[in-house]
Design a protein around this motif. Structure first.
Motif, PDB file in Angstrom:
ATOM      1  N   ARG A 157     -13.130  29.624 -25.971  1.00 45.49           N
ATOM      2  CA  ARG A 157     -11.958  29.409 -25.114  1.00 45.49           C
ATOM      3  C   ARG A 157     -11.251  30.734 -24.802  1.00 45.49           C
ATOM      4  O   ARG A 157     -10.909  31.013 -23.652  1.00 45.49           O
ATOM      5  N   CYS A 195     -16.092  25.268 -37.174  1.00 43.31           N
ATOM      6  CA  CYS A 195     -16.163  24.646 -35.850  1.00 43.31           C
ATOM      7  C   CYS A 195     -14.989  25.081 -34.970  1.00 43.31           C
ATOM      8  O   CYS A 195     -15.172  25.401 -33.786  1.00 43.31           O
ATOM      9  N   ASP A 196     -13.800  25.099 -35.545  1.00 42.68           N
ATOM     10  CA  ASP A 196     -12.613  25.511 -34.794  1.00 42.68           C
ATOM     11  C   ASP A 196     -12.730  26.970 -34.353  1.00 42.68           C
ATOM     12  O   ASP A 196     -12.339  27.324 -33.222  1.00 42.68           O
ATOM     13  N   ARG A 219     -11.618  22.358 -20.905  1.00 44.10           N
ATOM     14  CA  ARG A 219     -12.467  21.756 -21.948  1.00 44.10           C
ATOM     15  C   ARG A 219     -13.532  22.744 -22.407  1.00 44.10           C
ATOM     16  O   ARG A 219     -14.179  23.405 -21.589  1.00 44.10           O
ATOM     17  N   VAL A 220     -13.736  22.827 -23.725  1.00 39.61           N
ATOM     18  CA  VAL A 220     -14.737  23.726 -24.295  1.00 39.61           C
ATOM     19  C   VAL A 220     -15.788  22.905 -25.040  1.00 39.61           C
ATOM     20  O   VAL A 220     -15.470  21.957 -25.770  1.00 39.61           O
ATOM     21  N   SER A 221     -17.035  23.285 -24.832  1.00 42.66           N
ATOM     22  CA  SER A 221     -18.165  22.567 -25.417  1.00 42.66           C
ATOM     23  C   SER A 221     -19.222  23.583 -25.853  1.00 42.66           C
ATOM     24  O   SER A 221     -19.505  24.546 -25.124  1.00 42.66           O
ATOM     25  N   VAL A 222     -19.803  23.374 -27.038  1.00 42.60           N
ATOM     26  CA  VAL A 222     -20.850  24.269 -27.543  1.00 42.60           C
ATOM     27  C   VAL A 222     -22.020  23.426 -28.049  1.00 42.60           C
ATOM     28  O   VAL A 222     -22.042  23.014 -29.204  1.00 42.60           O
ATOM     29  N   LEU A 268     -15.124  27.204 -31.311  1.00 42.89           N
ATOM     30  CA  LEU A 268     -14.495  26.707 -30.083  1.00 42.89           C
ATOM     31  C   LEU A 268     -13.412  27.661 -29.584  1.00 42.89           C
ATOM     32  O   LEU A 268     -13.315  27.928 -28.379  1.00 42.89           O
ATOM     33  N   ASN A 269     -12.610  28.161 -30.491  1.00 47.62           N
ATOM     34  CA  ASN A 269     -11.529  29.071 -30.093  1.00 47.62           C
ATOM     35  C   ASN A 269     -12.075  30.395 -29.557  1.00 47.62           C
ATOM     36  O   ASN A 269     -11.476  31.000 -28.653  1.00 47.62           O
ATOM     37  N   THR A 294     -17.518  19.869 -29.535  1.00 40.78           N
ATOM     38  CA  THR A 294     -16.568  19.953 -28.429  1.00 40.78           C
ATOM     39  C   THR A 294     -15.138  19.989 -28.973  1.00 40.78           C
ATOM     40  O   THR A 294     -14.888  19.671 -30.137  1.00 40.78           O
ATOM     41  N   ASP A 295     -14.217  20.346 -28.079  1.00 39.39           N
ATOM     42  CA  ASP A 295     -12.812  20.212 -28.436  1.00 39.39           C
ATOM     43  C   ASP A 295     -12.428  18.733 -28.387  1.00 39.39           C
ATOM     44  O   ASP A 295     -13.289  17.861 -28.263  1.00 39.39           O
TER      45      ASP A 295
END
Length: 327
Positions: free
Chosen positions: A59, A51-52, A274-277, A55-56, A217-218
């Motif tokens: 971003r 997951c990290d 903010r980052v969302s997937v 998101l990274n 999400t983050d």
């Protein structure tokens, strides 16, 4: 109102026998979908490291890609270059919510391959190829989406038990899922942006139009808002180790309104990016969806919705998602 929790772990392995753990999981899913339409999903088995990384990856690309790199994968209307009307990068303000609300976000939209997609352009709507930023991005996301598709199938097995149907009832409808994925970045509000948009709405009030939305999400709190029964808004803040999952309009139709597709919005007032997937787990493109007889019987005996072929339904929804100058 607070979001309930659902543990999907008893259904992760296909073909396991009935058990009290499955019954408990199915009951919690039914209650969450019937009463709220949103819940925290636990026991999903997808590692935090995965997951990290997802998101990274989003971003880093959103914040470091040049305008030229973004233009290379920009969404274009169907028949224009590599465009199919949906796939690709969208700048802030290009995406429209509910046909009218311009969204303060950047995004890359990805879709499953259409079953009759040609190998080269021009492409009809939704018949194109995904426009990837680079091979690293595509490798990470393809692997991640595959994990979510397995999770979505597990949740459909749980849903079947929740509705007193055979556990494999939905398998013919979701093999394969015509999934949708969005890699989204919400810029921080500058004084000018806040003056132009006092509410800080990153994505206007809407319900999702598919089956399940699996939201990653983050750690940003206070951004995702879920509409309560009294018309107020409840924060659906991220919880460590959980997905926020919600019912979409298609699933509400499939269950004849027994499950609720709940309105929600993103109001990002923070100074961070903010980052969302979200990954939208859907039926197959050609799946024919009608209200389930068991749900019709539990909701008054009358079908509230007609039948629809999922792909045609999706085409109608996607057509109004984008703002074009002069239209």
């Amino acid at each position: 109102m607070s979001l309930p929790f659902v543990d999907v772990s008893p259904f992760l392995t296909k073909g396991t026998p009935p058990s009290p753990a499955k019954e408990a999981s199915a009951k919690s899913l039914f209650d969450a979908c019937h009463d709220v339409g949103f819940f925290y999903l636990t026991g999903h088995g997808i590692p935090k490291e995965t997951c990290d990384l997802v998101l990274n990856t989003v971003r880093t690309w959103m914040l470091t890609a040049t305008d030229e790199e973004k233009a290379l994968i920009a969404r274009k209307d169907a028949g224009v270059g590599e465009g199919d009307g949906a796939r690709g990068y969208q700048r802030v303000g290009e995406n429209v919510t509910g046909g009218k609300s311009l969204s303060r976000k950047q995004a890359i939209d990805l879709y499953a391959t259409h079953p009759s997609a040609p190998s080269a352009p021009p492409y009809a709507p939704l018949h194109g190829q995904n426009l990837w930023p680079n091979t690293t991005f595509s490798t990470i996301f393809n692997s991640y989406i595959a994990s979510i598709l397995s999770l979505g199938a597990a949740l459909m097995r749980c849903m079947a038990v929740a509705l007193s149907l055979p556990e494999d009832h939905f398998e013919p409808f979701i093999s394969p899922s015509f999934w949708v994925c969005r890699a989204i970045g919400y810029p921080p509000l500058t004084p000018q942006a806040l003056a132009e948009n006092p509410g800080g709405v990153g994505c206007g009030a809407h319900s999702d139009y598919g089956c399940w939305t699996f939201l990653l999400t983050d750690g940003t709190k206070g951004a995702l808002k879920v509409e309560a029964k009294d018309g107020g808004w409840v924060d659906a803040d991220p919880v460590e180790g959980c997905y926020v999952v919600n019912v979409g309009d298609m699933l509400m139709q499939w269950t004849n309104g027994l499950f609720k597709s709940t309105v929600h919005q993103v109001v990002h007032l923070g100074s961070n990016y903010r980052v969302s997937v979200p990954v939208f787990f859907e039926p197959s493109w050609d799946a024919k969806i009608s209200p389930l007889e068991t749900c019709v019987a539990r909701t008054g005996g009358k079908a509230l919705y007609g039948g629809v072929t999922y792909g045609e339904y999706l085409l109608g929804k996607v057509a109004g998602n984008f703002y074009t100058e002069g239209k």
